[in-house]
Design a protein around this motif. Structure first.
Motif, PDB file in Angstrom:
ATOM      1  N   ASN A 195      65.719  55.572  66.439  1.00 29.78           N
ATOM      2  CA  ASN A 195      66.220  56.623  65.823  1.00 29.78           C
ATOM      3  C   ASN A 195      66.386  57.566  66.282  1.00 29.78           C
ATOM      4  O   ASN A 195      67.273  58.592  66.321  1.00 29.78           O
ATOM      5  CB  ASN A 195      65.923  56.198  64.052  1.00 29.78           C
ATOM      6  CG  ASN A 195      65.784  55.437  63.449  1.00 29.78           C
ATOM      7  OD1 ASN A 195      67.044  55.003  63.534  1.00 29.78           O
ATOM      8  ND2 ASN A 195      64.819  55.248  62.501  1.00 29.78           N
ATOM      9  N   GLU A 196      65.364  57.987  66.512  1.00 27.45           N
ATOM     10  CA  GLU A 196      65.247  59.773  67.362  1.00 27.45           C
ATOM     11  C   GLU A 196      65.886  59.910  69.089  1.00 27.45           C
ATOM     12  O   GLU A 196      66.870  60.858  68.888  1.00 27.45           O
ATOM     13  CB  GLU A 196      64.040  60.393  68.047  1.00 27.45           C
ATOM     14  CG  GLU A 196      62.650  60.053  66.896  1.00 27.45           C
ATOM     15  CD  GLU A 196      61.253  60.049  67.636  1.00 27.45           C
ATOM     16  OE1 GLU A 196      60.873  60.101  68.607  1.00 27.45           O
ATOM     17  OE2 GLU A 196      60.433  60.582  66.740  1.00 27.45           O
ATOM     18  N   ARG A 197      66.718  58.845  69.086  1.00 29.22           N
ATOM     19  CA  ARG A 197      66.980  58.705  70.520  1.00 29.22           C
ATOM     20  C   ARG A 197      68.844  58.758  70.180  1.00 29.22           C
ATOM     21  O   ARG A 197      68.996  59.244  71.411  1.00 29.22           O
ATOM     22  CB  ARG A 197      67.081  57.605  71.381  1.00 29.22           C
ATOM     23  CG  ARG A 197      65.910  57.734  73.021  1.00 29.22           C
ATOM     24  CD  ARG A 197      65.444  57.011  73.886  1.00 29.22           C
ATOM     25  NE  ARG A 197      63.879  57.526  73.555  1.00 29.22           N
ATOM     26  CZ  ARG A 197      63.358  56.733  75.243  1.00 29.22           C
ATOM     27  NH1 ARG A 197      63.953  56.111  75.988  1.00 29.22           N
ATOM     28  NH2 ARG A 197      61.998  57.074  75.874  1.00 29.22           N
ATOM     29  N   ALA A 198      68.506  57.905  69.686  1.00 22.22           N
ATOM     30  CA  ALA A 198      70.149  58.611  68.478  1.00 22.22           C
ATOM     31  C   ALA A 198      70.231  59.159  67.917  1.00 22.22           C
ATOM     32  O   ALA A 198      71.735  59.340  67.408  1.00 22.22           O
ATOM     33  CB  ALA A 198      70.011  56.894  67.921  1.00 22.22           C
ATOM     34  N   GLY A 199      69.698  60.018  68.368  1.00 20.47           N
ATOM     35  CA  GLY A 199      70.069  61.372  67.419  1.00 20.47           C
ATOM     36  C   GLY A 199      69.705  61.445  66.047  1.00 20.47           C
ATOM     37  O   GLY A 199      70.235  62.545  64.927  1.00 20.47           O
ATOM     38  N   ARG A 200      69.339  60.411  65.068  1.00 17.74           N
ATOM     39  CA  ARG A 200      68.993  60.291  63.499  1.00 17.74           C
ATOM     40  C   ARG A 200      67.864  60.711  63.041  1.00 17.74           C
ATOM     41  O   ARG A 200      67.498  60.369  61.770  1.00 17.74           O
ATOM     42  CB  ARG A 200      69.208  58.468  63.365  1.00 17.74           C
ATOM     43  CG  ARG A 200      70.373  58.229  63.743  1.00 17.74           C
ATOM     44  CD  ARG A 200      71.766  58.779  63.617  1.00 17.74           C
ATOM     45  NE  ARG A 200      72.650  58.334  63.997  1.00 17.74           N
ATOM     46  CZ  ARG A 200      73.331  58.827  65.219  1.00 17.74           C
ATOM     47  NH1 ARG A 200      72.715  59.399  65.563  1.00 17.74           N
ATOM     48  NH2 ARG A 200      74.779  57.308  65.655  1.00 17.74           N
TER      49      ARG A 200
END
Length: 181
Positions: free
Chosen positions: A174-179
């Motif tokens: 989620n962090e890497r997907a910008g979420r």
């Protein structure tokens, strides 16, 4: 960002390989009983042999494939799951996507439970892009899981991982997907 590689413990793979081999042998024995035609169950009567042969052959093929898959998984240099700086690569099962799911296509990652197991689940924005990247059998299985069991389209099986580990992997995705978390 560093690539995170998660693999199934070798001990777990050996257990799955052993159980699959045992079921392959049992299926071969059931098929042999059906082929010989000398064994008859009172409930099935004359249908015993044909049903034993058919079910034995189906079991032999299915569990034989399982032996092959777990053996390949045991010796594979690829991890079950890779979280790179571009996306996620799932090599965890025979029906895994095996191609990268870019972070731009990831809606949300979470932990889902169904059929008594916990999975890392990924909701994607463009389901057709993911479905078109897999074989017809994988596509059917993914659609069935989603429609019949209410799971995300992509469910990642990581044997031997705790729920806390799965939640940590979901947070990283989620962090890497910008979420965010």
């Amino acid at each position: 960002m560093e690539t995170i590689k998660i693999d199934v413990p070798k001990k777990q793979l050996l257990l799955l390989l052993g159980l699959s081999a045992l079921m392959t042998i049992v299926s071969a024995w059931v098929a042999y009983i059906g082929w010989e035609g000398t064994y008859e169950l009172a409930l099935l009567g004359s249908w015993t042999s044909p049903l034993a042969l058919i079910s034995g052959v189906i079991g032999f093929v299915f569990f034989g494939f399982s032996v092959y898959f777990w053996l390949m998984r045991y010796f594979s240099p690829k991890p079950a799951l890779e979280i790179t700086d571009q996306g996620v690569i799932d090599n965890s099962t025979a029906i895994a996507t095996k191609t990268m799911i870019p972070f731009s296509n990831i809606e949300k990652a979470s932990v889902q439970s169904f059929q008594g197991n916990d999975y890392l689940a990924i909701d994607v924005k463009d389901e057709e892009a993911v479905l078109n990247s897999v074989s017809a059998l994988k596509r059917t299985t993914m659609k069935t899981n989603k429609n019949q069991f209410g799971t995300s389209l992509v469910i990642i099986t990581l044997k031997g991982q705790s729920v806390a580990d799965l939640e940590r992997y979901a947070q990283v995705i989620n962090e890497r997907a910008g979420r965010g978390a």
